[in-house]
Write a protein that holds these residues in place. Structure first.
Motif, mmCIF file in Angstrom:
data_model
loop_
_atom_site.group_PDB
_atom_site.id
_atom_site.type_symbol
_atom_site.label_atom_id
_atom_site.label_comp_id
_atom_site.label_asym_id
_atom_site.label_seq_id
_atom_site.Cartn_x
_atom_site.Cartn_y
_atom_site.Cartn_z
ATOM 1 N N ASP A 1 0.818 -1.220 0.000
ATOM 2 C CA ASP A 1 0.000 0.000 0.000
ATOM 3 C C ASP A 1 0.849 1.267 0.000
ATOM 4 O OD1 ASP A 1 -2.487 -1.059 -0.205
ATOM 5 O OD2 ASP A 1 -2.926 -1.044 1.936
ATOM 6 N N ALA A 2 2.060 1.175 0.558
ATOM 7 C CA ALA A 2 2.913 2.358 0.594
ATOM 8 C C ALA A 2 3.255 2.845 -0.805
ATOM 9 C CB ALA A 2 4.190 2.067 1.374
ATOM 10 N N THR A 3 3.217 1.930 -1.784
ATOM 11 C CA THR A 3 3.491 2.323 -3.159
ATOM 12 C C THR A 3 2.418 3.260 -3.686
ATOM 13 O OG1 THR A 3 4.476 0.134 -3.475
ATOM 14 C CG2 THR A 3 4.062 1.418 -5.452
ATOM 15 N N ALA A 4 1.187 3.102 -3.207
ATOM 16 C CA ALA A 4 0.082 3.921 -3.713
ATOM 17 C C ALA A 4 0.301 5.399 -3.409
ATOM 18 C CB ALA A 4 -1.232 3.439 -3.108
ATOM 19 N N GLY A 5 0.784 5.710 -2.196
ATOM 20 C CA GLY A 5 1.059 7.099 -1.863
ATOM 21 C C GLY A 5 2.166 7.685 -2.714
ATOM 22 N N LEU A 6 3.227 6.911 -2.908
ATOM 23 C CA LEU A 6 4.331 7.358 -3.754
ATOM 24 C C LEU A 6 3.868 7.538 -5.188
ATOM 25 C CD1 LEU A 6 7.351 7.988 -3.915
ATOM 26 C CD2 LEU A 6 7.761 5.550 -4.298
ATOM 27 N N ARG A 7 3.021 6.632 -5.644
ATOM 28 C CA ARG A 7 2.507 6.711 -7.013
ATOM 29 C C ARG A 7 1.645 7.958 -7.203
ATOM 30 N NH1 ARG A 7 -2.167 4.346 -9.525
ATOM 31 N NH2 ARG A 7 -1.846 4.028 -11.756
ATOM 32 N N ALA A 8 0.859 8.313 -6.190
ATOM 33 C CA ALA A 8 0.019 9.507 -6.285
ATOM 34 C C ALA A 8 0.875 10.766 -6.426
ATOM 35 C CB ALA A 8 -0.884 9.611 -5.058
ATOM 36 N N LEU A 9 1.926 10.883 -5.624
ATOM 37 C CA LEU A 9 2.818 12.033 -5.724
ATOM 38 C C LEU A 9 3.539 12.059 -7.064
ATOM 39 C CD1 LEU A 9 4.398 11.981 -2.149
ATOM 40 C CD2 LEU A 9 2.717 13.607 -3.012
ATOM 41 N N HIS A 10 3.939 10.888 -7.525
ATOM 42 C CA HIS A 10 4.674 10.797 -8.796
ATOM 43 C C HIS A 10 3.784 11.212 -9.968
ATOM 44 C CE1 HIS A 10 6.682 8.591 -12.176
ATOM 45 N NE2 HIS A 10 7.734 9.129 -11.605
ATOM 46 N N ILE A 11 2.530 10.783 -9.943
ATOM 47 C CA ILE A 11 1.596 11.165 -11.014
ATOM 48 C C ILE A 11 1.373 12.667 -11.016
ATOM 49 C CG2 ILE A 11 -0.810 10.998 -11.742
ATOM 50 C CD1 ILE A 11 -0.773 8.079 -10.876
ATOM 51 N N ALA A 12 1.215 13.243 -9.817
ATOM 52 C CA ALA A 12 0.979 14.681 -9.730
ATOM 53 C C ALA A 12 2.189 15.462 -10.236
ATOM 54 C CB ALA A 12 0.664 15.070 -8.281
ATOM 55 N N ARG A 13 3.386 15.017 -9.895
ATOM 56 C CA ARG A 13 4.584 15.716 -10.361
ATOM 57 C C ARG A 13 4.737 15.586 -11.877
ATOM 58 N NH1 ARG A 13 9.438 14.865 -12.231
ATOM 59 N NH2 ARG A 13 11.114 16.355 -11.746
ATOM 60 N N ARG A 14 4.520 14.391 -12.389
ATOM 61 C CA ARG A 14 4.642 14.188 -13.834
ATOM 62 C C ARG A 14 3.633 15.060 -14.584
ATOM 63 N NH1 ARG A 14 3.877 8.152 -15.769
ATOM 64 N NH2 ARG A 14 1.825 8.609 -14.900
ATOM 65 N N SER A 15 2.421 15.182 -14.042
ATOM 66 C CA SER A 15 1.419 16.027 -14.670
ATOM 67 C C SER A 15 1.838 17.491 -14.640
ATOM 68 C CB SER A 15 0.076 15.851 -13.956
ATOM 69 O OG SER A 15 -0.885 16.753 -14.445
ATOM 70 N N ALA A 16 2.412 17.943 -13.520
ATOM 71 C CA ALA A 16 2.851 19.333 -13.405
ATOM 72 C C ALA A 16 3.973 19.637 -14.399
ATOM 73 C CB ALA A 16 3.313 19.625 -11.979
ATOM 74 N N VAL A 17 4.914 18.706 -14.533
ATOM 75 C CA VAL A 17 6.024 18.905 -15.482
ATOM 76 C C VAL A 17 5.510 18.957 -16.914
ATOM 77 C CG1 VAL A 17 8.096 17.835 -16.446
ATOM 78 C CG2 VAL A 17 7.745 17.870 -13.967
ATOM 79 N N LYS A 18 4.612 18.047 -17.234
ATOM 80 C CA LYS A 18 4.061 18.007 -18.597
ATOM 81 C C LYS A 18 3.264 19.275 -18.907
ATOM 82 C CE LYS A 18 1.335 15.025 -21.651
ATOM 83 N NZ LYS A 18 0.566 13.751 -21.749
ATOM 84 N N HIS A 19 2.451 19.707 -17.960
ATOM 85 C CA HIS A 19 1.647 20.905 -18.171
ATOM 86 C C HIS A 19 2.533 22.141 -18.254
ATOM 87 C CE1 HIS A 19 -2.133 23.389 -16.884
ATOM 88 N NE2 HIS A 19 -1.829 23.544 -18.162
ATOM 89 N N ARG A 20 3.593 22.197 -17.442
ATOM 90 C CA ARG A 20 4.516 23.335 -17.485
ATOM 91 C C ARG A 20 5.154 23.455 -18.855
ATOM 92 N NH1 ARG A 20 10.014 23.905 -16.846
ATOM 93 N NH2 ARG A 20 10.708 25.937 -16.030
ATOM 94 N N THR A 21 5.578 22.347 -19.422
ATOM 95 C CA THR A 21 6.168 22.373 -20.757
ATOM 96 C C THR A 21 5.169 22.873 -21.789
ATOM 97 O OG1 THR A 21 7.606 20.512 -20.175
ATOM 98 C CG2 THR A 21 7.314 20.976 -22.516
ATOM 99 N N ALA A 22 3.921 22.404 -21.670
ATOM 100 C CA ALA A 22 2.888 22.840 -22.620
ATOM 101 C C ALA A 22 2.623 24.338 -22.504
ATOM 102 C CB ALA A 22 1.599 22.055 -22.377
#
Length: 399
Positions: free
Chosen positions: A122-143
């Motif tokens: 289950d600890a992976t789920a929290g890390l995955r949530a943060l990772h998805i949010a960061r990846r989305s922020a980076v992608k949106h920033r580039t756009a």
């Protein structure tokens, strides 16, 4: 059905319902039923299966998505929970598709137990949530940066000439603090208002990215300090490898299986008198990308890796072949770090030792012929280089 009857169960999961089915250890169907995806529904499903007999193991589809809730409930029992994938399309075309059929198929897959993995911790789920949010922020920033640059291309001359010669970072900072109300031309004022909004959005997304990266770094360092300390493994890369592998290392059976999971294992492609291998195009492509980033960093700055590349190039191997071999070797190293705890040397003594000798960062950097930033990052534990840290520590003692 007697309580002593041994059963294997399967679960087909959806957003609102789960369908559970049970078979005997010889593959004979017993019964199936549908339940809602609520805590009460999970409890009812477990009670239903227990009424049929003694469940040895249970195969669940989508243990990290729709089946996450039921997987947690089933893991609280004494059952062995296994992660199963949906049937291949050819089999589904022959036998048809429905929730009961998929549930029975999951049960048969669990019965075969063809090296099925346990669900991720289950600890992976929290890390995955943060990772998805960061990846989305980076992608949106580039756009947004691309939108801002495209906006300036067609902007009036008074606006375009003022900002076109600046670097991207300076351009964003200057536009973010501009004052469109002071411009008299209506078109230029409208363009500046839009550009300022975009520039401020870039800054906001950059702030979010840095905050999320800090949170991710804290989690991955606590979960696996050895992995985070490996050369070329940053917070984002370490997070992706942990998400792919899971924080329960018993899921990874062999080093070769992990390499195949990351798409870094060569696939046999032999036929007749031809014996060869080809690159794997399967596996987790995000994990493959993480290995690729590590390889590129090491090829640029890691001297042992650079020596290896030169030796392989001298043998006539091309860049892509060298990169493939390097990624396979890195996958082997990452597997060891993911499946065992590694002691990480502490760098906390370096800065106090330097300050006690009244040596500046610049002076230390000049002595070793490196940038002062490198010394500073190593002293703060933001960059790992155990060989240099030992050399640096001995130099400080002798100074």
């Amino acid at each position: 059905m007697a309580e002593s009857t041994l059963l294997v169960a399967g679960v087909d999961t959806h957003a609102d319902t789960i369908h559970v089915a049970a078979i005997t250890t010889t593959g004979k169907p017993v019964d199936d039923a549908e339940f809602p995806t609520t805590p009460a529904g999970y409890a009812a499903a477990i009670t239903f299966l227990r009424s049929l007999g003694q469940v040895q193991r249970i195969g669940v589809e989508g243990t990290a998505s729709y089946g996450a809730g039921f997987s947690r409930a089933a893991a609280a029992t004494s059952w062995q929970v296994l992660e199963v994938t949906r049937a291949v399309k050819s089999a589904r075309r022959l036998k048809g598709k429905s929730d009961p059929l998929d549930a029975y198929s999951a049960a048969r897959t669990a019965l075969a137990d063809d090296e099925l993995a346990a669900p991720k911790d289950d600890a992976t789920a929290g890390l995955r949530a943060l990772h998805i949010a960061r990846r989305s922020a980076v992608k949106h920033r580039t756009a947004v940066i691309n939108q801002l640059k495209a906006l300036l291309v067609s902007a009036p001359n008074s606006v375009r000439e003022k900002y076109r010669t600046l670097t991207t970072l300076r351009q964003i900072e200057a536009i973010a603090r501009c004052r469109p109300d002071t411009v008299t031309d209506a078109l230029a004022r409208s363009v500046l208002i839009a550009a300022k909004m975009l520039a401020q959005r870039v800054q906001f997304l950059q702030t979010q990215t840095e905050e999320l990266e800090s949170q991710i770094d804290t989690l991955v360092t606590a979960a696996n300090p050895g992995l985070r300390a490996a050369y070329g493994v940053g917070p984002d890369t370490a997070a992706q490898l942990l998400i792919t592998a899971g924080l329960n290392p018993d899921r990874l059976r062999t080093e070769a299986a992990f390499a195949a999971l990351c798409g870094a294992a060569p696939v046999p492609a032999s036929s007749g008198k031809t014996t060869r291998h080809r690159l794997s195009r399967g596996g987790d492509r995000a994990a493959n990308c993480a290995l690729h980033r590590i390889a590129l960093v090491r090829m640029s700055n890691h001297q042992p890796t650079r020596d290896y590349v030169q030796r392989q190039a001298a043998k006539g191997h091309g860049k892509m072949e060298i990169l493939r071999k390097l990624k396979r070797a890195i996958a082997r190293e990452m597997f060891k770090l993911l499946t065992r705890q590694t002691a990480v040397p502490d760098y906390a003594d370096l800065r106090p030792a330097r300050q006690a000798k009244n040596i500046t960062v610049t002076a230390a950097a000049n002595h070793f012929g490196i940038w002062p930033t490198t010394i500073s990052r190593i002293e703060r534990g933001l960059q790992r280089d155990d060989t240099f840290a030992d050399t640096y520590r001995n130099w400080l003692k002798a100074a």
